[in-house]
Design a protein around this motif. Structure first.
Motif, PDB file in Angstrom:
ATOM      1  N   UNK A 296      38.582  20.556 -58.332  1.00  0.00           N
ATOM      2  CA  UNK A 296      38.591  21.540 -57.243  1.00  0.00           C
ATOM      3  C   UNK A 296      38.434  20.849 -55.889  1.00  0.00           C
ATOM      4  N   UNK A 297      37.501  19.916 -55.778  1.00  0.00           N
ATOM      5  CA  UNK A 297      37.278  19.196 -54.522  1.00  0.00           C
ATOM      6  C   UNK A 297      38.516  18.386 -54.123  1.00  0.00           C
ATOM      7  N   UNK A 298      39.125  17.708 -55.086  1.00  0.00           N
ATOM      8  CA  UNK A 298      40.336  16.932 -54.787  1.00  0.00           C
ATOM      9  C   UNK A 298      41.463  17.828 -54.301  1.00  0.00           C
ATOM     10  N   UNK A 299      41.516  19.048 -54.805  1.00  0.00           N
ATOM     11  CA  UNK A 299      42.540  20.010 -54.392  1.00  0.00           C
ATOM     12  C   UNK A 299      42.169  20.785 -53.142  1.00  0.00           C
ATOM     13  N   UNK A 300      40.980  20.519 -52.595  1.00  0.00           N
ATOM     14  CA  UNK A 300      40.549  21.209 -51.383  1.00  0.00           C
ATOM     15  C   UNK A 300      40.249  22.679 -51.590  1.00  0.00           C
ATOM     16  N   UNK A 301      39.811  23.028 -52.792  1.00  0.00           N
ATOM     17  CA  UNK A 301      39.526  24.427 -53.110  1.00  0.00           C
ATOM     18  C   UNK A 301      38.106  24.573 -53.644  1.00  0.00           C
ATOM     19  N   UNK A 302      37.644  25.849 -53.669  1.00  0.00           N
ATOM     20  CA  UNK A 302      36.315  26.175 -54.201  1.00  0.00           C
ATOM     21  C   UNK A 302      36.485  27.110 -55.386  1.00  0.00           C
ATOM     22  N   UNK A 303      35.402  27.292 -56.136  1.00  0.00           N
ATOM     23  CA  UNK A 303      35.426  28.211 -57.276  1.00  0.00           C
ATOM     24  C   UNK A 303      35.876  29.601 -56.834  1.00  0.00           C
ATOM     25  N   UNK A 304      35.387  30.044 -55.689  1.00  0.00           N
ATOM     26  CA  UNK A 304      35.695  31.399 -55.211  1.00  0.00           C
ATOM     27  C   UNK A 304      37.163  31.576 -54.819  1.00  0.00           C
ATOM     28  N   UNK A 305      37.916  30.490 -54.681  1.00  0.00           N
ATOM     29  CA  UNK A 305      39.340  30.574 -54.345  1.00  0.00           C
ATOM     30  C   UNK A 305      40.217  30.875 -55.554  1.00  0.00           C
ATOM     31  N   UNK A 306      39.698  30.673 -56.741  1.00  0.00           N
ATOM     32  CA  UNK A 306      40.506  30.765 -57.962  1.00  0.00           C
ATOM     33  C   UNK A 306      40.963  32.196 -58.247  1.00  0.00           C
TER      34      UNK A 306
END
Length: 192
Positions: free
Chosen positions: A51-61
């Motif tokens: 998630x961090x490598x993709x620049x996203x957070x759990x709440x974005x899923x």
């Protein structure tokens, strides 16, 4: 599912811990670590790293996708339990995809997919152009094609085309290798 859905997919059905983050048709991040054991301890940190490598957070899923086997009994249970728990906590769907479906994704059909089941056996599934997938006892000869995508990415790509049908379940083709304990059961004392 929306065409631009953000899907986190993962698999621990064999001697690995794999994950991929897919948005639409774009892989934002992925990782695979070979390991004979320790998937339960490594899975969530690996997912956080992807998630961090993709620049996203759990709440974005928008959804989770999980490999449901066939494969290692404990490994399949680890991933499926994690997907079900995360889906409940994040209030998003979790979709189950068999490893055989994932290996077949994007390859020309008709197709036979074979996975090593260890002990001199294979898991085999045929995929025809106009027929539902079915299990086969023989592997016909013909051209061999390696999978087009790493396993976790293929799981995400298959899941992106599916509608959620309830929580994922393990896909077992044989029983567990674990044996019941050989110790005698505990004695229950009646204290009056």
């Amino acid at each position: 599912m929306r065409p631009d859905a953000l899907i986190l997919a993962f698999d621990t059905s064999a001697a690995h811990c794999a994950a991929a983050l897919l948005q639409g048709d774009t892989v934002l991040a992925q990782a695979e670590e070979l390991m004979a054991k320790g998937q339960a301890e490594r899975l969530i940190p690996l997912l956080e790293e992807v998630l961090a490598q993709g620049g996203r957070r759990w709440s974005d899923l928008d959804a989770l996708a999980v490999g449901t086997g066939p494969g290692n009994f404990t490994g399949v249970r680890i991933a499926v339990a994690a997907a079900r728990g995360l889906a409940l906590g994040l209030d998003i769907p979790a979709l189950g995809v068999t490893t055989l479906e994932a290996r077949a994704h994007g390859l020309p059909r008709p197709l036979v997919v074979a996975e090593d089941a260890r002990r001199g056996a294979f898991y085999v599934q045929t995929f025809g152009p106009d027929t539902a997938a079915c299990l086969s006892e023989t592997i016909p000869e013909g051209p061999q094609h390696p999978p087009l995508f790493p396993l976790a990415e293929a799981i995400a790509r298959v899941a992106a085309k599916c509608a959620p049908e309830g929580p994922p379940s393990p896909f077992y083709l044989r029983g567990a290798d674990a044996a019941p304990p050989s110790d005698p059961p505990p004695v229950i004392l009646d204290v009056d």
